[in-house]
Design a protein around this motif. Structure first.
Motif, PDB file in Angstrom:
ATOM      1  N   SER A 195       0.832  -1.193   0.000  1.00 23.34           N
ATOM      2  CA  SER A 195       0.000   0.000   0.000  1.00 23.34           C
ATOM      3  C   SER A 195       0.873   1.252   0.000  1.00 23.34           C
ATOM      4  CB  SER A 195      -0.892   0.029   1.237  1.00 23.34           C
ATOM      5  OG  SER A 195      -1.814  -1.019   1.176  1.00 23.34           O
ATOM      6  N   ARG A 233       1.288 -10.997  -9.560  1.00 20.76           N
ATOM      7  CA  ARG A 233       0.661 -10.370 -10.723  1.00 20.76           C
ATOM      8  C   ARG A 233       1.712  -9.993 -11.769  1.00 20.76           C
ATOM      9  NH1 ARG A 233      -3.983  -7.008 -11.467  1.00 20.76           N
ATOM     10  NH2 ARG A 233      -4.752  -7.673  -9.469  1.00 20.76           N
ATOM     11  N   ARG A 236       1.142   1.693  -9.538  1.00 18.94           N
ATOM     12  CA  ARG A 236      -0.053   0.969  -9.089  1.00 18.94           C
ATOM     13  C   ARG A 236       0.273   0.207  -7.823  1.00 18.94           C
ATOM     14  NH1 ARG A 236      -3.569  -1.244 -13.775  1.00 18.94           N
ATOM     15  NH2 ARG A 236      -4.101  -2.602 -12.062  1.00 18.94           N
ATOM     16  N   ASN A 237      -0.442   0.530  -6.765  1.00 14.88           N
ATOM     17  CA  ASN A 237      -0.265  -0.205  -5.516  1.00 14.88           C
ATOM     18  C   ASN A 237      -1.173  -1.433  -5.554  1.00 14.88           C
ATOM     19  OD1 ASN A 237      -0.086   2.947  -4.699  1.00 14.88           O
ATOM     20  ND2 ASN A 237       1.357   1.712  -3.558  1.00 14.88           N
ATOM     21  N   ILE A 238      -0.570  -2.601  -5.754  1.00 15.47           N
ATOM     22  CA  ILE A 238      -1.363  -3.829  -5.667  1.00 15.47           C
ATOM     23  C   ILE A 238      -0.906  -4.540  -4.414  1.00 15.47           C
ATOM     24  CG2 ILE A 238      -2.037  -5.958  -6.814  1.00 15.47           C
ATOM     25  CD1 ILE A 238      -1.614  -4.676  -9.436  1.00 15.47           C
ATOM     26  N   ALA A 239      -1.577  -4.244  -3.308  1.00 18.29           N
ATOM     27  CA  ALA A 239      -1.121  -4.748  -2.023  1.00 18.29           C
ATOM     28  C   ALA A 239      -1.808  -6.058  -1.688  1.00 18.29           C
ATOM     29  CB  ALA A 239      -1.395  -3.710  -0.947  1.00 18.29           C
ATOM     30  N   GLY A 240      -1.429  -6.634  -0.588  1.00 21.59           N
ATOM     31  CA  GLY A 240      -2.066  -7.862  -0.125  1.00 21.59           C
ATOM     32  C   GLY A 240      -1.064  -8.986   0.008  1.00 21.59           C
ATOM     33  N   ALA A 272       2.724 -10.518  -1.745  1.00 17.01           N
ATOM     34  CA  ALA A 272       2.548 -11.702  -2.591  1.00 17.01           C
ATOM     35  C   ALA A 272       1.625 -11.441  -3.779  1.00 17.01           C
ATOM     36  CB  ALA A 272       2.011 -12.859  -1.755  1.00 17.01           C
ATOM     37  N   VAL A 273       0.547 -10.671  -3.545  1.00 19.01           N
ATOM     38  CA  VAL A 273      -0.448 -10.488  -4.602  1.00 19.01           C
ATOM     39  C   VAL A 273       0.150  -9.706  -5.774  1.00 19.01           C
ATOM     40  CG1 VAL A 273      -2.686  -9.488  -5.161  1.00 19.01           C
ATOM     41  CG2 VAL A 273      -2.358 -10.615  -2.974  1.00 19.01           C
TER      42      VAL A 273
END
Lengths: 165, 504, 314
Positions: free
Chosen positions: C37, C77, C64-68, C72-73
């Motif tokens: 994040s 990706r 692009r914040n691809i958190a989680g 890992a997420v």
């Protein structure tokens, strides 16, 4: 007081779900750390408490349902249920096509379907003349397209929040 | 110090700096008003822009975004019953009923002025008392956090609505949902079922948007009646203007909000989300007319909104005085400070360069811009109520999708949002309420992880939870409030029980 | 927004002069995936680099914040996306930690590492510097069976693994207590709720500078300019070298000339010194590494992490 079978049914669901959650919690693995409660401690405690609290709710709501008399089951107008289901279904479809079709196309479809869908289920559609119908459809299409395009550019260009292209 | 403020004033009162602060505030207001977009996103968006600027200009811009977003979260909460952030959940309690009575303009006017006073007061507290308050916040260890969260959980009883038992169940549901994900102490997976997105637990945002926004849309869809529009058009909307005098007349609520925001706000991790609920709870509890709360009562709005902006100043205290950000938005701000070469810490307050005073003044200026922009804007915001329902419903859903997808770019969170929306709809319909779920979701992990962290640190000894003074104080207050609530419940139930057999 | 605001404000620092590019790449904006994040170390690192990279590449860089899943997420990706140079990853040793812990489907072989840009050491620091004056006194304090409480940021995080590695190499007896993040860990140490913390140098920077916490040892091979007063583990006689690094990676198999463009862009940024001060302000230092040297470095780091994670499972 309206008679609503959903109320005791929801309590029943809580009772069943909390029992199931308790069972799953018991199977959680543990790693011994000095002084620590196990990872299963809180899930078990919480699900047990939900179970304990939900049972009296179920009993009370069921009694009220019985006491409400038999003057017809009224879970709400069928039109309301249809509109509710329509929105849920459209939201689900929207999620499914969100990344696949890209933001603009999926949003335009979703908004158009929502507005027209509410026209249909709301019963307004039947009362309209053909000319008014065409006008409503056109209005919905323009609203959907403008909303999708404007939001896309505002968010990606101005706010730099990336949306699926 | 006077010289410091003069230096600071010199830095703030420049055309470029003022423009930057105004721009940041405007961006914050827009993003705060859209459900799902957070102040953290607004600040992160500004971060690269601020690099080339002098420190006070760049930081002022980010503070403006924080301040604007803090105030404008009340707009959707009041007009649509949709809180954009956890801290504006309590705004819906009285703001939305007031708007439904046709007084949306009054509700907005109150909330804007209360936000302004809250922000200014917290700036004064920040500039005078930051180091001692920060040191107080440091005394919060695992035991104190645990007791604070227990104190917070007692508020569930107060926001529960019709049935205390059902409110408790709703709070427990939130608590249970919060245990999903990697266990904070042992690292064991709990209820993730192999889903990568669940490893770090359920995100707060999809839960919040689902429980409040989507559930409200579903309720509106259920109740949507095309013939009602004729009735609605006769529905008068009052004049929207700032309400200075009325806000000041509710000075007790204003003070409660400011105090709660400044005292609870600085506690890292916990304060931000519960300060406004604490303010609402206390104002109602000590009001002469507690029964009026929840029906569109002005003190309810004033206390929550003043707390909302006071807590920003509160959250800045540990960020500036210790370099410890309380939550995401101040974490991004801290990153911005460090890139600017401003090192937070006690030394920042001893620093003679005037930068820290410039920061305080910039925050003050941001509050003034917030007041101005919001006052100009309310006539515009209120037009949202004139958008036809069909179009409004779909537009709200579209914005919810952007908010939830925009933060983490994860489609899984959209499914979560829809799931929480359906759950929230039934919880509201069957009198459980959704506010307790959010409280459980926020406070549950704080309670669990700090209890277990404390036990680990104390090697299994429970007594420190009861012997450490701050921890004991919170526990005693929590038990006292619980007893008071149960007693009040008992009494109000006795009265109608004797007058009429039926109850409600 | 950026364009709008920079024209609005007087700070006209951004001159989007496109440097002469040989190949066509990039013809459109490039996605930079941050698997966390907004507000984390990874995010700040890449957002500070964003304007400089945009200037070098002549195209927008969309963060692009691809958190989680602790990174890992987003990392998964990127591993699964097209290797066309339009999807890049803000990489860090967290991805090696994830790999070592064995919860994810990707390995570091699924990526082409383009550059390592900055690094920082792990530091073990204490709040009470009368009780623990140096690393030896901390280790000594645990010899009589008492355990020293050591806070780390996150269970299974790289800091957690580093703390376990420190415990094993020094033979000290740690009660490792995971906190949700760096700031919570630091405040616990400042309030003496834990005896020591193990964290990355940048997170600890302001706490160390203000004197609230005292660094006892850090995990570089030699002392660093950013923390000149903190001795290394090597000096104290323990063989322990670990670094936190951040850089840029791409999905495996990106075209040669694309990688070349990126390497040149970063080399240019490093050479003209435009990022140096930012890196220093963040408590990190520039330590650029490219090509084969970088691949060797990544392989070694992955081995170290795997070994340390093995200790954690014990």
């Amino acid at each position: 007081m309206q008679r609503d079978i959903g109320k005791p049914l929801f309590d029943l669901l809580l009772v069943v779900a909390s029992a199931a959650a308790f069972a799953v919690s018991m199977t959680l693995p543990n790693i011994e750390i000095v002084g620590d409660l196990s990872p299963a401690f809180f899930p078990m405690l919480i699900s047990a408490l939900v179970f304990l609290f939900a049972v009296p709710c179920l009993i009370k709501d069921f009694r009220e349902w019985q006491a409400a008399g038999t003057d017809g089951e009224r879970t709400g107008a069928p039109r309301g249920v249809a509109q509710w289901l329509l929105i849920v279904a459209l939201a689900l479809v929207y999620i499914l096509i969100f990344e696949r079709l890209g933001y603009i196309v999926s949003t335009a479809i979703f908004v158009f379907a929502c507005v027209v869908g509410l026209l249909l289920t709301g019963g307004t559609w039947r009362e309209l003349t053909n000319a008014r119908r065409a006008k409503s459809l056109a209005g919905a299409a323009v609203f959907a397209a403008v909303l999708a395009v404007v939001i896309f550019y505002v968010f990606t260009e101005l706010f730099e929040i990336p949306l699926p292209g | 110090m006077i010289a410091g403020y003069l230096d600071g004033l010199g830095m703030v009162l420049q055309f470029g700096t003022l423009l930057a602060i105004a721009g940041g505030t405007l961006l914050g207001i827009i993003m705060g008003a859209l459900p799902g977009l957070t102040s953290a996103m607004a600040v992160a968006l500004l971060l690269p822009v601020t690099f080339g600027m002098p420190p006070v200009m760049g930081i002022g811009m980010m503070l403006g975004a924080l301040c604007g977003a803090g105030a404008s979260g009340s707009i959707p909460a009041i007009l649509l019953n949709i809180p954009g952030t956890p801290s504006s959940v309590a705004t819906t309690f009285d703001g939305f009923p007031m708007a439904q009575k046709g007084e949306a303009g009054r509700a907005l006017g109150l909330s804007i002025v209360a936000s302004f006073f809250g922000g200014v007061a917290s700036m004064v507290i920040l500039s005078l008392l930051a180091p001692p308050i920060a040191d107080f916040a440091l005394r919060f260890g695992a035991a104190e956090y645990f007791s604070l969260s227990v104190f917070g959980l007692v508020i569930i009883a107060s926001v529960a609505g019709k049935s205390l038992l059902k409110g408790l169940i709703a709070g427990l549901l939130g608590f249970f949902v919060s245990t999903i994900g990697t266990d904070p102490i042992t690292g064991v997976d709990r209820f993730t079922f192999g889903e990568l997105s669940l490893l770090t637990g359920i995100n707060l945002l999809p839960a919040l948007i689902g429980l409040f926004a989507v559930s409200q849309v579903l309720k509106d869809a259920f109740e949507y009646d095309p013939n009602q529009r004729l009735k609605d058009s006769g529905h008068r909307i009052d004049v929207a203007r700032p309400r200075f005098m009325e806000t000041l007349r509710n000075w007790r609520a204003l003070l409660a909000g400011i105090l709660s925001g400044s005292v609870v706000g600085p506690v890292p991790g916990a304060g931000g989300s519960i300060a406004s609920l604490v303010a609402y709870d206390q104002t109602r509890r000590f009001s002469k007319h507690p029964e009026k709360f929840g029906t569109g009562h002005a003190p309810g709005i004033v206390s929550v909104e003043s707390a909302n902006n006071a807590l920003l100043g509160g959250a800045l205290i540990p960020t500036l005085a210790l370099g410890i950000p309380g939550e995401a938005a101040t974490a991004v701000l801290l990153g911005g400070l460090m890139i600017q070469g401003v090192t937070p810490g006690p030394m920042l307050f001893d620093d003679q360069s005037g930068i820290v005073y410039g920061i305080f003044l910039a925050y003050l200026v941001a509050n003034i811009f917030m007041l101005l922009i919001m006052c100009l804007g309310i006539k515009l915001f209120i037009r949202v109520l004139m958008v036809p329902r069909k179009q409004l419903l779909s537009a709200i859903l579209v914005l919810c999708f952007i908010g939830v997808y925009g933060v983490d770019g994860d489609v899984f969170n959209l499914y979560l949002m829809l799931g929480f929306g359906i759950l929230g709809y039934f919880l509201n319909r069957y009198d459980f309420g959704t506010a307790p779920v959010i409280l459980g979701l926020i406070l549950g992990p704080i309670a669990e992880s700090n209890l277990r962290r404390g036990l680990q640190a104390f090697e299994g000894d429970w007594t420190p939870f009861f012997t450490r003074p701050i921890s004991l104080t919170f526990l005693v207050i929590a038990v006292g409030l619980l007893a008071l609530t149960l007693w009040q419940n008992y009494r109000t139930r006795r009265v109608p029980a004797t007058s009429s057999e039926k109850g409600e | 927004m950026k364009k709008l605001l920079s024209t609005l404000t007087v700070a006209a620092t951004m001159v989007l002069g496109s440097s002469a590019m040989a190949a066509d790449y990039p013809t459109k904006s490039v996605d930079m995936i941050v698997p966390f994040s907004a507000g984390g170390g990874n995010d700040t690192f890449v957002r500070a680099l964003q304007p400089l990279l945009e200037k070098q590449l002549g195209q927008d860089l969309v963060i692009r914040n691809i958190a989680g899943g602790g990174g890992a997420v987003g990392t998964s990706r990127v591993a699964a996306s097209n290797a066309d140079g339009y999807t890049m990853l803000a990489a860090s040793n967290a991805m090696l930690t994830l790999e070592a812990m064995g919860n994810v489907a990707f390995t570091h072989d699924d990526f082409d590492f383009i550059a390592k840009v900055i690094e920082e050491p792990y530091v073990i620091a204490v709040g009470d510097n009368d009780k623990y004056t140096d690393l030896a006194s901390l280790v000594e304090a645990t010899k009589d069976g008492t355990r020293v409480r050591v806070g780390v940021s996150g269970v299974g995080s790289s800091a957690h693994i580093a703390a376990v590695a420190m415990q094993n190499r020094t033979g000290a007896n740690f009660n490792i207590i995971p906190y949700p993040g760096g700031s919570e860990t630091i405040s616990a140490a400042m309030g003496n709720h834990v005896d020591a913390v193990v964290l990355g140098g940048s997170e600890l920077r302001s706490a160390l500078e203000s004197g609230r916490l005292t660094g006892l040892a850090m995990s570089y091979a030699e002392r660093s300019d950013s923390l000149p007063d903190v001795p290394t583990f090597q000096e104290a006689g323990y063989d322990l070298t670990l670094t936190v690094w951040r850089g840029i990676a791409a999905p495996k198999g990106i075209p040669e000339e694309v990688e070349q463009q990126w390497v040149e862009a970063i080399q240019q940024i490093v050479a003209d010194g435009s990022y140096e001060e930012t890196a220093a302000n963040l408590g990190t230092q520039l330590s650029p590494l490219y090509g084969d040297e970088l691949d060797t470095f990544i392989d070694n780091s992955a081995d170290v992490m795997r070994e340390a994670a093995g200790d954690l499972a014990k």
